[in-house]
Design an enzyme around this catalytic site. Sequence first.
Site, PDB file in Angstrom:
ATOM      1  NE  ARG A 147      -3.678   2.133   2.684  1.00 23.71           N
ATOM      2  CZ  ARG A 147      -4.908   2.216   2.185  1.00 23.71           C
ATOM      3  NH1 ARG A 147      -5.394   1.210   1.494  1.00 23.71           N
ATOM      4  NH2 ARG A 147      -5.640   3.289   2.391  1.00 23.71           N
ATOM      5  CG  HIS A 174      -8.023   0.314  -3.593  1.00 28.01           C
ATOM      6  ND1 HIS A 174      -7.437  -0.789  -3.010  1.00 28.01           N
ATOM      7  CD2 HIS A 174      -8.564   1.041  -2.560  1.00 28.01           C
ATOM      8  CE1 HIS A 174      -7.600  -0.725  -1.709  1.00 28.01           C
ATOM      9  NE2 HIS A 174      -8.279   0.366  -1.401  1.00 28.01           N
ATOM     10  CD  GLN A 177     -12.978  -1.024  -1.162  1.00 23.46           C
ATOM     11  OE1 GLN A 177     -12.253  -0.914  -0.176  1.00 23.46           O
ATOM     12  NE2 GLN A 177     -14.230  -1.443  -1.080  1.00 23.46           N
ATOM     13  CG  ASP A 268     -12.923   7.088  -2.245  1.00 28.56           C
ATOM     14  OD1 ASP A 268     -12.960   6.786  -1.038  1.00 28.56           O
ATOM     15  OD2 ASP A 268     -11.883   7.078  -2.918  1.00 28.56           O
ATOM     16  CB  CYS A 309     -14.175   2.090  -0.631  1.00 27.86           C
ATOM     17  SG  CYS A 309     -13.486   3.677  -1.143  1.00 27.86           S
ATOM     18  NE  ARG A 337     -10.091  -4.064   1.127  1.00 27.54           N
ATOM     19  CZ  ARG A 337      -9.422  -2.957   1.420  1.00 27.54           C
ATOM     20  NH1 ARG A 337     -10.060  -1.793   1.447  1.00 27.54           N
ATOM     21  NH2 ARG A 337      -8.139  -2.994   1.658  1.00 27.54           N
TER      22      ARG A 337
END
Length: 512
Positions: A147, A174, A177, A268, A309, A337
Amino acid sequence: MEDWLLKNDNATSFLYKHVDRRLGYQPSDPAPPSATTRTARHVLTMCDLSRDEVMDILRVAAAMKESRKNYLDTGYDRFSETLKGYSLLTLFEKPSLRTRVSLEVGMNQLGGQAIFYSIADSPLGVKESIQDTGRVLSRMCQGITARVMTRKALRSLAQVAEIPVINALDDYAHPLQMLADLLTVLEYKGSFANFTMTYMGDLENNVTYDLMRTAALMGYNLNLAGQGDIEKSVWDEVNALAESSGSKVKVCPTAAEAMTGVDCVYTDSWMSYGIAKEEEEARMKLFMPYQVTAELMKLAKPDCIFMNCLPAARGMEQTAEVIDGPQSVVFDQAENRLHAMKALAVFMMAPKRFGEIMGLGRTNKGKKKGGTMFSAESIQRICVLKTLIQRRPEIPDDALLIFSDLDEVPSAQAIQMLRVCKTKPSAKDGPWIQAHYPMPYNLRVGCKARKKSELHYQGVFTTMGFLRRKKGLALRYNMRRNLIVPRAGIHLTYVGSRADVDYKLLHHGAFL
């Protein structure tokens, strides 16, 4: 989304029993693959997966989620040793509570371990070259997640790593996700057919880019409404995918147009990590026309779901009324997730094991590529025998194990009935054939056979399924001279490994 694997394996939660059996490799099985025994494959964006692969990952994720629910009642999770002995290194340059917890808990639930390492203060390529780092890590771990702030370091690591590298977030994509989002959509909508999603807010970020790729890959439509310049390379990827899938990805001039008649609304955070404090007020003014409100939600379909998310800021990208309302599925989305990450980890780090899991729910009339029905029967028989020998050590070496055909395991009652008849079973007269699923069967025992040295017997399935007889077999029996043993055992169809047999025996352990 239903537990596809559980359904196809004909097992339900009430069949679980507290016995010492696990779906995983045994001590005699090969060790986890090292860098010298496999070719690395990476997932940096959703473009690195095919639609079929995504669907397989989602099916396994759904099965893992259901198995974990049963664990609370039964103490058994059939995936608890799937990655036993595996280590996943998790590199973090950007912090994330959900990502770290899902990676560490997920690997623990699969029998492996996740190792956290912060690269915020010790960036890749500073103390030693990325090439050296990648080669060293490849000899110690079976996978890496990262990440990071930018895509450059991640791609540099993937170029040299000899083990899978999974993007846990960068400035370009991503994918972890996205898999969680797709699992959530399937749970609430059942499929991606005739499905349209709307994304509102910042168009120039990683989530937007991968939402676009995902829609084009899976074949559903995506409306975008917001501010920001989408990179040309993203549009090139999306257009190439949409040509074959038929997806329509477009930017709408207003929020109202984007929201009209859609099945899902997604937003988001406007204040991602790295946004300077002094920029926050300007960004709020810029994105406020695209805030998801209850009034805008009325333009969507009545059964429209709302997704974010997380982390979410009430009063910014959405109102509290929306995120805390009945259409919000954000916490199911957050939980997924974990399950999506577990399925992807097995897919990437242990592809053979992933194939075995998928094989539990797939049927091809017993045939394997490059083989025949007879070779498939031989494999199944060996798998059953090995599992029985391992799980029932009290069985003596000279014991007679009776199979009414290639993969039916008699119960103790059925074996006792055969002993009473005191005749030798014949291998040439097979039973009825039942396609697709394991299930109990009755055993028809002919104590007076055509030859005194033979005993003819036949498995007769009493539950639902497609039944077909071997030519003329039923006509050979005089029902008045035959004994019927009810629920005489289990029928194990299309098993390809000891893990398959072990799992199926678990659910039918009462018969053994």
